[in-house]
Each structure stands twice: as structure tokens, then as C-alpha cells.
Design an enzyme around this catalytic site. Structure first.
Site, PDB file in Angstrom:
ATOM      1  N   HIS A  20       0.841  -1.204   0.000  1.00 47.66           N
ATOM      2  CA  HIS A  20       0.000   0.000   0.000  1.00 47.66           C
ATOM      3  C   HIS A  20       0.874   1.252   0.000  1.00 47.66           C
ATOM      4  O   HIS A  20       2.071   1.182   0.274  1.00 47.66           O
ATOM      5  CB  HIS A  20      -0.906   0.033   1.235  1.00 47.66           C
ATOM      6  CG  HIS A  20      -2.100  -0.863   1.119  1.00 47.66           C
ATOM      7  ND1 HIS A  20      -2.057  -2.183   1.483  1.00 47.66           N
ATOM      8  CD2 HIS A  20      -3.366  -0.633   0.673  1.00 47.66           C
ATOM      9  CE1 HIS A  20      -3.248  -2.732   1.269  1.00 47.66           C
ATOM     10  NE2 HIS A  20      -4.058  -1.819   0.772  1.00 47.66           N
ATOM     11  N   LYS A  55      -0.461   4.753   4.728  1.00 49.33           N
ATOM     12  CA  LYS A  55      -1.316   3.779   5.417  1.00 49.33           C
ATOM     13  C   LYS A  55      -0.805   3.545   6.843  1.00 49.33           C
ATOM     14  O   LYS A  55       0.389   3.368   7.053  1.00 49.33           O
ATOM     15  CB  LYS A  55      -1.382   2.460   4.626  1.00 49.33           C
ATOM     16  CG  LYS A  55      -2.364   1.458   5.238  1.00 49.33           C
ATOM     17  CD  LYS A  55      -2.831   0.419   4.238  1.00 49.33           C
ATOM     18  CE  LYS A  55      -3.736  -0.610   4.889  1.00 49.33           C
ATOM     19  NZ  LYS A  55      -5.026  -0.028   5.324  1.00 49.33           N
TER      20      LYS A  55
HETATM   21  N1  LIG Z   1     -12.653  -1.402   3.085  1.00 45.25           N
HETATM   22  C1  LIG Z   1     -12.138  -0.842   1.993  1.00 45.25           C
HETATM   23  O1  LIG Z   1     -12.484  -1.182   0.837  1.00 45.25           O
HETATM   24  C2  LIG Z   1     -11.127   0.243   2.161  1.00 45.25           C
HETATM   25  C3  LIG Z   1     -10.773   0.613   3.426  1.00 45.25           C
HETATM   26  N2  LIG Z   1      -9.925   1.683   3.619  1.00 45.25           N
HETATM   27  C4  LIG Z   1      -9.723   2.056   5.009  1.00 45.25           C
HETATM   28  O2  LIG Z   1     -10.433   3.259   5.259  1.00 45.25           O
HETATM   29  C5  LIG Z   1      -9.776   4.003   6.283  1.00 45.25           C
HETATM   30  C6  LIG Z   1      -9.511   5.418   5.791  1.00 45.25           C
HETATM   31  O3  LIG Z   1      -8.579   5.378   4.734  1.00 45.25           O
HETATM   32  P1  LIG Z   1      -8.091   6.715   4.017  1.00 45.25           P
HETATM   33  O4  LIG Z   1      -9.259   7.465   3.473  1.00 45.25           O
HETATM   34  O5  LIG Z   1      -6.998   6.325   3.109  1.00 45.25           O
HETATM   35  O6  LIG Z   1      -7.484   7.499   5.274  1.00 45.25           O
HETATM   36  P2  LIG Z   1      -7.435   9.064   5.547  1.00 45.25           P
HETATM   37  O7  LIG Z   1      -6.559   9.247   6.737  1.00 45.25           O
HETATM   38  O8  LIG Z   1      -7.102   9.781   4.275  1.00 45.25           O
HETATM   39  O9  LIG Z   1      -8.953   9.431   5.917  1.00 45.25           O
HETATM   40  C7  LIG Z   1      -9.565   9.190   7.135  1.00 45.25           C
HETATM   41  C8  LIG Z   1     -10.286  10.458   7.501  1.00 45.25           C
HETATM   42  O10 LIG Z   1     -11.113  10.257   8.630  1.00 45.25           O
HETATM   43  C9  LIG Z   1     -10.965  11.376   9.470  1.00 45.25           C
HETATM   44  N3  LIG Z   1     -11.416  11.131  10.833  1.00 45.25           N
HETATM   45  C10 LIG Z   1     -10.720  10.670  11.903  1.00 45.25           C
HETATM   46  N4  LIG Z   1     -11.497  10.641  13.005  1.00 45.25           N
HETATM   47  C11 LIG Z   1     -12.726  11.081  12.623  1.00 45.25           C
HETATM   48  C12 LIG Z   1     -13.949  11.314  13.311  1.00 45.25           C
HETATM   49  N5  LIG Z   1     -14.084  11.051  14.621  1.00 45.25           N
HETATM   50  N6  LIG Z   1     -14.997  11.787  12.604  1.00 45.25           N
HETATM   51  C13 LIG Z   1     -14.887  12.056  11.294  1.00 45.25           C
HETATM   52  N7  LIG Z   1     -13.741  11.906  10.591  1.00 45.25           N
HETATM   53  C14 LIG Z   1     -12.667  11.416  11.237  1.00 45.25           C
HETATM   54  C15 LIG Z   1      -9.480  11.693   9.354  1.00 45.25           C
HETATM   55  O11 LIG Z   1      -9.193  12.970   9.868  1.00 45.25           O
HETATM   56  P3  LIG Z   1      -7.692  13.292  10.427  1.00 45.25           P
HETATM   57  O12 LIG Z   1      -6.758  12.990   9.306  1.00 45.25           O
HETATM   58  O13 LIG Z   1      -7.782  14.720  10.774  1.00 45.25           O
HETATM   59  O14 LIG Z   1      -7.494  12.392  11.614  1.00 45.25           O
HETATM   60  C16 LIG Z   1      -9.301  11.582   7.855  1.00 45.25           C
HETATM   61  O15 LIG Z   1      -9.665  12.765   7.177  1.00 45.25           O
HETATM   62  C17 LIG Z   1      -8.530   3.208   6.640  1.00 45.25           C
HETATM   63  O16 LIG Z   1      -8.814   2.385   7.748  1.00 45.25           O
HETATM   64  C18 LIG Z   1      -8.298   2.348   5.384  1.00 45.25           C
HETATM   65  O17 LIG Z   1      -7.574   1.190   5.629  1.00 45.25           O
HETATM   66  C19 LIG Z   1      -9.411   2.387   2.587  1.00 45.25           C
HETATM   67  C20 LIG Z   1      -9.706   2.033   1.298  1.00 45.25           C
HETATM   68  C21 LIG Z   1     -10.596   0.927   0.975  1.00 45.25           C
HETATM   69  O1  LIG Z   2      -5.684   2.048   3.472  1.00 37.30           O
HETATM   70  C1  LIG Z   2      -5.938   1.802   2.268  1.00 37.30           C
HETATM   71  O2  LIG Z   2      -5.620   2.587   1.370  1.00 37.30           O
HETATM   72  C2  LIG Z   2      -6.659   0.574   1.939  1.00 37.30           C
HETATM   73  N1  LIG Z   2      -7.122  -0.127   2.922  1.00 37.30           N
HETATM   74  C3  LIG Z   2      -7.857  -1.334   2.838  1.00 37.30           C
HETATM   75  C4  LIG Z   2      -7.081  -2.436   3.524  1.00 37.30           C
HETATM   76  O3  LIG Z   2      -6.563  -2.209   4.627  1.00 37.30           O
HETATM   77  O4  LIG Z   2      -7.043  -3.553   2.990  1.00 37.30           O
HETATM   78  C5  LIG Z   2      -8.332  -1.649   1.451  1.00 37.30           C
HETATM   79  C6  LIG Z   2      -7.470  -1.185   0.329  1.00 37.30           C
HETATM   80  O5  LIG Z   2      -6.503  -2.134   0.058  1.00 37.30           O
HETATM   81  C7  LIG Z   2      -6.906   0.210   0.536  1.00 37.30           C
END
Ligand SMILES: NC(=O)C1=CN([C@@H]2O[C@H](COP(=O)(O)OP(=O)(O)OC[C@H]3O[C@@H](n4cnc5c(N)ncnc54)[C@H](OP(=O)(O)O)[C@@H]3O)[C@@H](O)[C@H]2O)C=CC1
Ligand SMILES: O=C(O)C1=N[C@H](C(=O)O)C[C@H](O)C1
Length: 272
Positions: A160, A164
Site C-alpha cells: 500500500h 497507510k
Molecule cells: N474497506 C475498503 O475497501 C477500504 C478501506 N480503507 C480504510 O479506510 C480508512 C480510511 O482510509 P483513508 O481514506 O486512506 O485514510 P485518511 O486518513 O485519508 O482518511 C480518514 C479520515 O477520517 C478522518 N477522521 C478521523 N477521526 C474522525 C472522526 N471522529 N470523525 C470524522 N472523521 C474522522 C481523518 O481525519 P484526520 O486525518 O484529521 O485524523 C481523515 O480525514 C482506513 O482504515 C483504510 O484502511 C481504505 C480504502 C478501501
Molecule cells: O488504506 C488503504 O488505502 C486501503 N485499505 C484497505 C485495507 O486495509 O485492505 C483496502 C485497500 O486495500 C486500501
């Protein structure tokens, strides 16, 4: 489907996935970004969610009050952090709205709390929202069931982007869990997530994990089945975060007419 999701709250709207979700919902006919959440104190509060997502102003400023956001909403799509997701699960259950959870890195305790909320709420949670990965999981389960543990070693490899924060990825753990299911073993008791120093020889029947981080890689996963004479590799590459956003929207739509419960993308996609 007679009724459909219309008003969607995006939690973590300023994050990588949050922005992809705002873009996807904005482009989905009949759906609207109802509210956009960020954490209290975030410098993004007050900014327009559409502007942040690159689709122009949509009149939805980022706020930090989930309960107010959930009023009159149909669903919340949540890709944030484990602590935030546990909090959102209780509040979404209180508001009786669909909760789609993409957040990874949740502990067993976190998952128990989320499951408790699903007694009153329709929750779909998956480490990966894509059709491809969930189909891969089913193939991994079948391969693991067909290949003798004494002869075939299973290793899950993931790479990744360098931002991450959790490891192994949720997807790697999902694939490991499918492999364990295929073998009829408990993943927790058989997983090897770290190797360092004089580790000794590989334990037969264990399921290994290897984590790579670098650059802007969106998500690469492979499951390797290795015997003394051959190797089978099953893999998936995500090329655009819109993939996960579209999967999350599909999950919200699927859950809309379901009973309260804790569902996975296998349920949504009818793959189990
Ligand atoms: N299941 C799937 O298909 C996928 C899962 N993911 C997962 O999704 C999650 C987010 O990934 P990603 O978007 O890359 O991460 P980011 O860090 O870019 O985004 C997460 C966001 O959530 C915010 N946040 C934190 N706490 C709160 C709260 N209490 N209320 C509202 N917002 C909040 C963060 O703010 P701040 O930065 O200010 O803390 C940040 O802006 C990860 O766990 C990732 O692994 C990602 C892609 C696909
Ligand atoms: O953090 C990410 O970016 C992603 N998180 C998910 C994971 O933990 O598997 C899904 C995807 O691969 C992207």
C-alpha cells in the site's frame, strides 16, 4: 428494489476515501451527500465537501456533529479510524440508519462493540469493498481447502501507499481468514505477522503475512501457495479508489431493506 438510499452521510469526508466517496455519491443519480463529517478540531471543518473532492461546491460544509448529521439521513459511509467507527456505530444505531464500514485496523474488542450496535442497525463491514477482492477471497478459500497443509505453505503479501497506518491491511487479513476457513483452522492461532532475526524454520500449516509500504500504491494483494515443486499466486490490484467507493454505495443500497444485522461484502455480493 422499491425504496432506495437517497441521503448519505460521509464520515471522514476530507480523507482519501472520503473525497472519493463524495465524488461517487455526487455522480450517482438519486443520491445526495446529506452531510460530511470530520473529527472535532480538524482544520477542514467548514470547507465544502464538493470543493475538497474536486467536483465544485455542493453546499455541504464539513462538520463534526454525527448525531445532527444523521438526522433525516438514510445511511452513513464510514472510512475513518477504529475509534471513530466504534463511536459512529453506536450513534448510527441510535438514529436507525444504515452504516457501511470500510475502516480497517479495528481490534477484536472494537468489532465486538460494532457487532453489539448491529443488534439495532444494518451494518455492512468489510476490509475491502471491491467485487474483485471478495471473489479472490472465495477462490483462496477453495484453493486452501484443496491443497494439503503439510505440502503447501500459504503467504499473504500486500503493498500500500506510504500514508497507510495499519498492518497487515484489512484485505490481507480478510484473505488470510478465507485461507484459514478453507483449511478449517483458526487464523488467530496460526497467523505469523512478523518475522525478524533468527526465526527458526517456517511452521507447517501457518499462514504468513508480509507488508510492503511505498509511494502511492492504492492496494496490491497476493496469496501465494508454495509447495516444493510449484507455486500458485492469486492476486488483485486496485487501480482507483472509486472502486471502493462504488462498492460502499452498493453495500448501502443492498442493506437498505434488510433487517438489523452485521453483514459483509460476501452477503452484499451474494458470494458466500
Ligand atoms: N474497506 C475498503 O475497501 C477500504 C478501506 N480503507 C480504510 O479506510 C480508512 C480510511 O482510509 P483513508 O481514506 O486512506 O485514510 P485518511 O486518513 O485519508 O482518511 C480518514 C479520515 O477520517 C478522518 N477522521 C478521523 N477521526 C474522525 C472522526 N471522529 N470523525 C470524522 N472523521 C474522522 C481523518 O481525519 P484526520 O486525518 O484529521 O485524523 C481523515 O480525514 C482506513 O482504515 C483504510 O484502511 C481504505 C480504502 C478501501
Ligand atoms: O488504506 C488503504 O488505502 C486501503 N485499505 C484497505 C485495507 O486495509 O485492505 C483496502 C485497500 O486495500 C486500501
Amino acid at each position: 428494489m422499491s425504496e432506495d438510499i437517497k441521503m448519505v452521510v460521509i464520515a471522514g469526508a476530507g480523507g482519501r476515501m472520503g473525497r472519493a466517496l463524495v465524488k461517487t455519491i455526487h455522480a450517482t443519480p438519486g443520491m445526495k451527500v446529506h452531510a460530511a463529517l470530520e473529527r472535532p478540531g480538524s482544520p477542514l471543518l467548514g470547507q465544502d465537501a464538493g470543493e475538497l473532492a474536486g467536483v465544485g461546491p455542493i453546499g455541504v460544509p464539513l462538520t463534526s456533529d454525527p448525531l445532527a448529521a444523521f438526522l433525516k439521513a438514510d445511511a452513513v459511509i464510514d472510512f475513518t479510524s477504529p475509534a471513530s467507527t466504534v463511536e459512529m456505530a453506536a450513534l448510527a444505531a441510535q438514529a436507525r440508519i444504515v452504516h457501511v464500514i470500510g475502516t480497517t485496523g479495528c481490534s477484536a474488542e472494537d468489532v465486538e462493540k460494532i457487532k453489539a450496535a448491529s443488534r439495532h442497525a444494518r451494518i455492512v463491514m468489510s476490509g475491502n469493498m471491491s467485487l474483485g477482492v471478495n471473489l479472490l477471497g472465495v477462490l483462496v478459500r477453495r484453493a486452501a481447502a484443496a491443497l494439503e497443509a503439510a505440502d503447501w505453505d500459504i503467504e499473504v503479501l500486500e503493498m500500500h501507499h506510504n500514508k497507510k497506518v495499519d498492518a497487515p491491511s484489512g484485505t490481507a487479513l480478510l484473505l488470510g481468514a478465507e485461507a484459514a476457513k478453507g483449511r478449517g483452522i483458526d487464523l488467530l492461532a496460526n497467523a505469523v505477522k512478523v518475522r525478524d532475526g533468527h526465526t527458526g524454520a517456517r511452521e507447517a500449516g501457518s499462514i504468513g503475512f508480509a507488508t510492503l509500504r511505498g509511494g502511492g500504491v492504492i492496494g496490491d494483494h497476493s496469496v501465494l501457495f508454495s509447495s516444493d515443486e510449484e507455486m500458485i499466486t492469486l492476486s488483485h490490484r486496485a487501480m482507483d479508489r472509486a472502486l471502493f467507493a462504488k462498492g460502499a454505495v452498493t453495500a448501502a443500497r443492498w442493506a437498505f431493506d434488510k433487517k438489523p444485522g452485521f453483514y459483509s461484502m460476501l452477503d452484499v455480493l451474494g458470494l458466500d
